[in-house]
Every structure is written in C-alpha cells, then in structure tokens.
Design a protein around this motif. Structure first.
Motif, PDB file in Angstrom:
ATOM      1  N   TRP A 126       1.009  -1.476   0.166  1.00  0.00           N
ATOM      2  CA  TRP A 126      -0.323   0.590  -0.244  1.00  0.00           C
ATOM      3  C   TRP A 126       0.771   1.206  -0.233  1.00  0.00           C
ATOM      4  O   TRP A 126       0.882   2.283  -0.763  1.00  0.00           O
ATOM      5  N   GLU A 127       1.848   1.371   0.827  1.00  0.00           N
ATOM      6  CA  GLU A 127       2.931   2.277   0.734  1.00  0.00           C
ATOM      7  C   GLU A 127       3.356   2.457  -0.555  1.00  0.00           C
ATOM      8  O   GLU A 127       3.727   3.785  -0.554  1.00  0.00           O
ATOM      9  N   PHE A 128       3.546   1.389  -1.324  1.00  0.00           N
ATOM     10  CA  PHE A 128       4.574   1.754  -2.178  1.00  0.00           C
ATOM     11  C   PHE A 128       3.527   1.957  -3.591  1.00  0.00           C
ATOM     12  O   PHE A 128       4.369   2.707  -4.522  1.00  0.00           O
ATOM     13  N   GLU A 129       2.334   1.744  -3.059  1.00  0.00           N
ATOM     14  CA  GLU A 129       1.606   2.608  -4.394  1.00  0.00           C
ATOM     15  C   GLU A 129       1.418   3.506  -3.886  1.00  0.00           C
ATOM     16  O   GLU A 129       1.982   4.717  -4.840  1.00  0.00           O
ATOM     17  N   ARG A 130       0.941   4.664  -2.845  1.00  0.00           N
ATOM     18  CA  ARG A 130       0.915   5.894  -2.990  1.00  0.00           C
ATOM     19  C   ARG A 130       2.964   6.425  -3.034  1.00  0.00           C
ATOM     20  O   ARG A 130       1.978   7.575  -4.006  1.00  0.00           O
ATOM     21  N   SER A 131       3.379   5.654  -2.908  1.00  0.00           N
ATOM     22  CA  SER A 131       4.447   6.127  -3.212  1.00  0.00           C
ATOM     23  C   SER A 131       4.847   6.321  -4.834  1.00  0.00           C
ATOM     24  O   SER A 131       5.815   7.386  -5.388  1.00  0.00           O
ATOM     25  N   GLN A 132       4.623   6.109  -5.322  1.00  0.00           N
ATOM     26  CA  GLN A 132       4.288   5.730  -6.862  1.00  0.00           C
ATOM     27  C   GLN A 132       3.506   7.514  -7.553  1.00  0.00           C
ATOM     28  O   GLN A 132       4.062   7.785  -8.228  1.00  0.00           O
ATOM     29  N   HIS A 133       2.629   7.084  -6.663  1.00  0.00           N
ATOM     30  CA  HIS A 133       2.048   8.201  -7.035  1.00  0.00           C
ATOM     31  C   HIS A 133       2.554   9.687  -6.801  1.00  0.00           C
ATOM     32  O   HIS A 133       2.439  10.653  -7.783  1.00  0.00           O
ATOM     33  N   THR A 134       3.208   9.726  -6.147  1.00  0.00           N
ATOM     34  CA  THR A 134       3.892  10.958  -5.304  1.00  0.00           C
ATOM     35  C   THR A 134       4.891  11.317  -6.021  1.00  0.00           C
ATOM     36  O   THR A 134       5.235  12.002  -6.437  1.00  0.00           O
ATOM     37  N   LEU A 135       5.837  10.493  -6.752  1.00  0.00           N
ATOM     38  CA  LEU A 135       7.257  10.290  -7.544  1.00  0.00           C
ATOM     39  C   LEU A 135       6.362  10.730  -9.163  1.00  0.00           C
ATOM     40  O   LEU A 135       7.307  11.721  -9.445  1.00  0.00           O
ATOM     41  N   VAL A 136       5.146  10.599 -10.170  1.00  0.00           N
ATOM     42  CA  VAL A 136       5.312  10.881 -11.067  1.00  0.00           C
ATOM     43  C   VAL A 136       4.949  12.498 -10.265  1.00  0.00           C
ATOM     44  O   VAL A 136       5.378  12.723 -11.979  1.00  0.00           O
ATOM     45  N   GLN A 137       4.522  12.679  -9.609  1.00  0.00           N
ATOM     46  CA  GLN A 137       4.321  14.148  -9.462  1.00  0.00           C
ATOM     47  C   GLN A 137       5.486  14.796  -9.248  1.00  0.00           C
ATOM     48  O   GLN A 137       5.300  16.285  -9.977  1.00  0.00           O
ATOM     49  N   ARG A 138       5.780  14.190  -8.658  1.00  0.00           N
ATOM     50  CA  ARG A 138       8.193  15.101  -8.642  1.00  0.00           C
ATOM     51  C   ARG A 138       9.087  14.602  -9.665  1.00  0.00           C
ATOM     52  O   ARG A 138       9.477  15.555 -10.098  1.00  0.00           O
ATOM     53  N   MET A 139       8.660  13.422 -10.864  1.00  0.00           N
ATOM     54  CA  MET A 139       9.734  13.598 -12.525  1.00  0.00           C
ATOM     55  C   MET A 139       9.479  14.656 -13.185  1.00  0.00           C
ATOM     56  O   MET A 139       8.584  15.431 -12.742  1.00  0.00           O
ATOM     57  N   GLY A 140      10.635  14.712 -13.795  1.00  0.00           N
ATOM     58  CA  GLY A 140      10.601  15.777 -14.647  1.00  0.00           C
ATOM     59  C   GLY A 140      10.382  15.547 -15.937  1.00  0.00           C
ATOM     60  O   GLY A 140       9.589  14.325 -16.368  1.00  0.00           O
ATOM     61  N   GLU A 141       9.932  16.081 -16.904  1.00  0.00           N
ATOM     62  CA  GLU A 141       9.708  15.934 -18.085  1.00  0.00           C
ATOM     63  C   GLU A 141      10.585  16.173 -18.871  1.00  0.00           C
ATOM     64  O   GLU A 141      12.215  16.153 -18.933  1.00  0.00           O
ATOM     65  N   GLY A 142      10.569  14.218 -20.226  1.00  0.00           N
ATOM     66  CA  GLY A 142      11.098  13.662 -20.337  1.00  0.00           C
ATOM     67  C   GLY A 142      11.344  12.169 -19.634  1.00  0.00           C
ATOM     68  O   GLY A 142      10.539  11.897 -18.999  1.00  0.00           O
ATOM     69  N   GLU A 143      12.160  11.526 -20.766  1.00  0.00           N
ATOM     70  CA  GLU A 143      12.291   9.985 -20.125  1.00  0.00           C
ATOM     71  C   GLU A 143      12.813   9.773 -18.747  1.00  0.00           C
ATOM     72  O   GLU A 143      13.474   8.644 -18.362  1.00  0.00           O
ATOM     73  N   PHE A 144      13.762  10.675 -17.954  1.00  0.00           N
ATOM     74  CA  PHE A 144      14.693  10.443 -16.520  1.00  0.00           C
ATOM     75  C   PHE A 144      14.241  10.588 -15.986  1.00  0.00           C
ATOM     76  O   PHE A 144      13.342  11.587 -15.729  1.00  0.00           O
ATOM     77  N   VAL A 145      14.538  10.684 -14.464  1.00  0.00           N
ATOM     78  CA  VAL A 145      13.990  10.936 -13.426  1.00  0.00           C
ATOM     79  C   VAL A 145      13.166  12.623 -13.275  1.00  0.00           C
ATOM     80  O   VAL A 145      12.788  13.533 -12.670  1.00  0.00           O
ATOM     81  N   MET A 146      15.068  12.558 -13.685  1.00  0.00           N
ATOM     82  CA  MET A 146      14.781  14.689 -14.455  1.00  0.00           C
ATOM     83  C   MET A 146      14.635  15.313 -14.952  1.00  0.00           C
ATOM     84  O   MET A 146      14.437  16.358 -14.892  1.00  0.00           O
ATOM     85  N   GLY A 147      14.506  14.006 -15.667  1.00  0.00           N
ATOM     86  CA  GLY A 147      14.180  15.078 -16.975  1.00  0.00           C
ATOM     87  C   GLY A 147      15.165  14.286 -17.962  1.00  0.00           C
ATOM     88  O   GLY A 147      14.964  13.335 -18.605  1.00  0.00           O
ATOM     89  N   ASP A 148      15.489  14.884 -18.864  1.00  0.00           N
ATOM     90  CA  ASP A 148      16.509  14.577 -20.025  1.00  0.00           C
ATOM     91  C   ASP A 148      17.828  13.797 -20.392  1.00  0.00           C
ATOM     92  O   ASP A 148      18.438  13.523 -20.916  1.00  0.00           O
ATOM     93  N   VAL A 149      18.198  14.406 -18.651  1.00  0.00           N
ATOM     94  CA  VAL A 149      19.592  13.955 -18.285  1.00  0.00           C
ATOM     95  C   VAL A 149      19.977  12.501 -17.468  1.00  0.00           C
ATOM     96  O   VAL A 149      18.120  12.835 -16.410  1.00  0.00           O
ATOM     97  N   MET A 150      19.866  11.469 -17.396  1.00  0.00           N
ATOM     98  CA  MET A 150      19.851  10.316 -16.836  1.00  0.00           C
ATOM     99  C   MET A 150      21.589  10.702 -15.681  1.00  0.00           C
ATOM    100  O   MET A 150      22.195  11.043 -15.439  1.00  0.00           O
TER     101      MET A 150
END
Length: 196
Positions: A126-150
């Motif tokens: 349950w916590e892992f699922e909630r954390s996924q929702h939070t993460l996608v809101q924090r991710m940058g635009e682009g294909e990596f977590v922060m955006g265009d740079v891995m």
C-alpha cells in the motif's frame, strides 16, 4: 581499476550498471552477503562493496554517487540547485521505494522465521503504491527521473522497480511501467545483468 563485490541479484547491480554506463574497467567478485570475502571489507557483511585504489566503499548509493562525482557523469555538480533536487529524489527513492522492498524481503526470507510478520507486506505494498503516485508528480519532463539527463536516481529507481516486480509489488503508474521498459533496454544495464 575497480573491484565490485556482491551478486547481481543484490544492490551490487546498481554499481555494476553505473560502471558499465561509465565505460570503466572493473573486476567483479560475485560474493554473497555475510560471506568471508565480504566481511573482510565490510564487518556488517552487506554488499555491495567497491574497492577503489585499495579503499573499500560500502552502501550502493554512496558508491554510485562517488562514481558519478569522480567521473563527472550521471550527476549534477555539488552545490547546485539541480544537485539539491537530485539528492532529494535520491533520498525519496531510498526512503519510500528501497525501504519498503527491503522490509518486505526481511519479513520474507532474511529474518529468523519466528520474527517474520507476513501481514506487514500488505501495508508495504500500500505504501509502495502511494509512493509511486507521489513520484510521478515529482519527476521531470523527459525520459529520466529529472528530465532529459540520466542521473543517480535513475539507477536506484530502475533497480527498485525490477526488485518490486520480483517481490510481487505491482507497478500501478503507467508512466513508471513505460519508464522501466525504456531503462531495461539500455545496453549497459543488459551487460550488468549478464554477469549473473
């Protein structure tokens, strides 16, 4: 030349993958946690251990951030706002993804049987699922977590998502499923996984 100690099925995969991405030469010692070859370098018996210039470094996050800083790749410079955001995402992933998966593993096969609590895994999912929702809101635009740079968080997140699937923790965010497909196709990760 580096030496990585730890099996591919452990967090050592993060270190092997980073070295493959960096194109660095290394030796790999596929030692299990708490084995003699590990305890000699880490009294806690945990893997991975990286030997760099004769010095052992422990903890996968410390190791991959050291490698990124040392080689000037897959990281933002220390003291910048981008690095602060990167470090914030790294800590979030460790606190919310890695910690839940590690706790589930401990209650599945690591702790003595009499100390395991099977029911805790429902709470952790349950916590892992909630954390996924939070993460996608924090991710940058682009294909990596922060955006265009891995960066370092990409290695941690990808490893955690692979781990989640093997632990039967569902990935509920489509963006993370698509992200994992892209990251698993990276040749450097495939080379690291081939060391099994």
């Amino acid at each position: 030349m580096y030496t990585v100690i730890g099996t591919v099925q452990s967090r050592a995969l993060r270190v092997l993958w980073m070295l493959e991405e960096l194109g660095q030469s290394y030796d790999h010692v596929s030692a299990a946690p708490r084995s003699e070859g590990v305890v000699a370098f880490n009294p806690a018996g945990k893997v991975p251990v990286l030997i760099a210039d004769g010095t052992p470094i422990t903890d996968s996050t410390a190791i991959i951030q050291f490698l990124a800083d040392h080689h000037g790749a897959f990281t933002h410079p220390a003291g910048t706002l981008d690095r602060a955001r990167q470090d914030s995402l790294t800590q979030f992933l460790l606190d919310e993804f890695d910690a839940a998966l590690w706790m589930a593993a401990r209650h599945s096969f690591i702790l003595p049987e009499e100390l395991r609590m099977a029911g805790i895994k429902n709470t952790l999912r349950w916590e892992f699922e909630r954390s996924q929702h939070t993460l996608v809101q924090r991710m940058g635009e682009g294909e990596f977590v922060m955006g265009d740079v891995m960066t370092v968080p990409d290695i941690i997140l990808t490893h955690c998502l692979i781990w989640a699937l093997s632990a039967k923790f569902p990935i509920v965010e489509h963006r993370l499923s698509a992200y994992l497909d892209r990251m698993q196709a990276r040749p450097a990760l495939q080379r690291a996984l081939a060391r099994r």
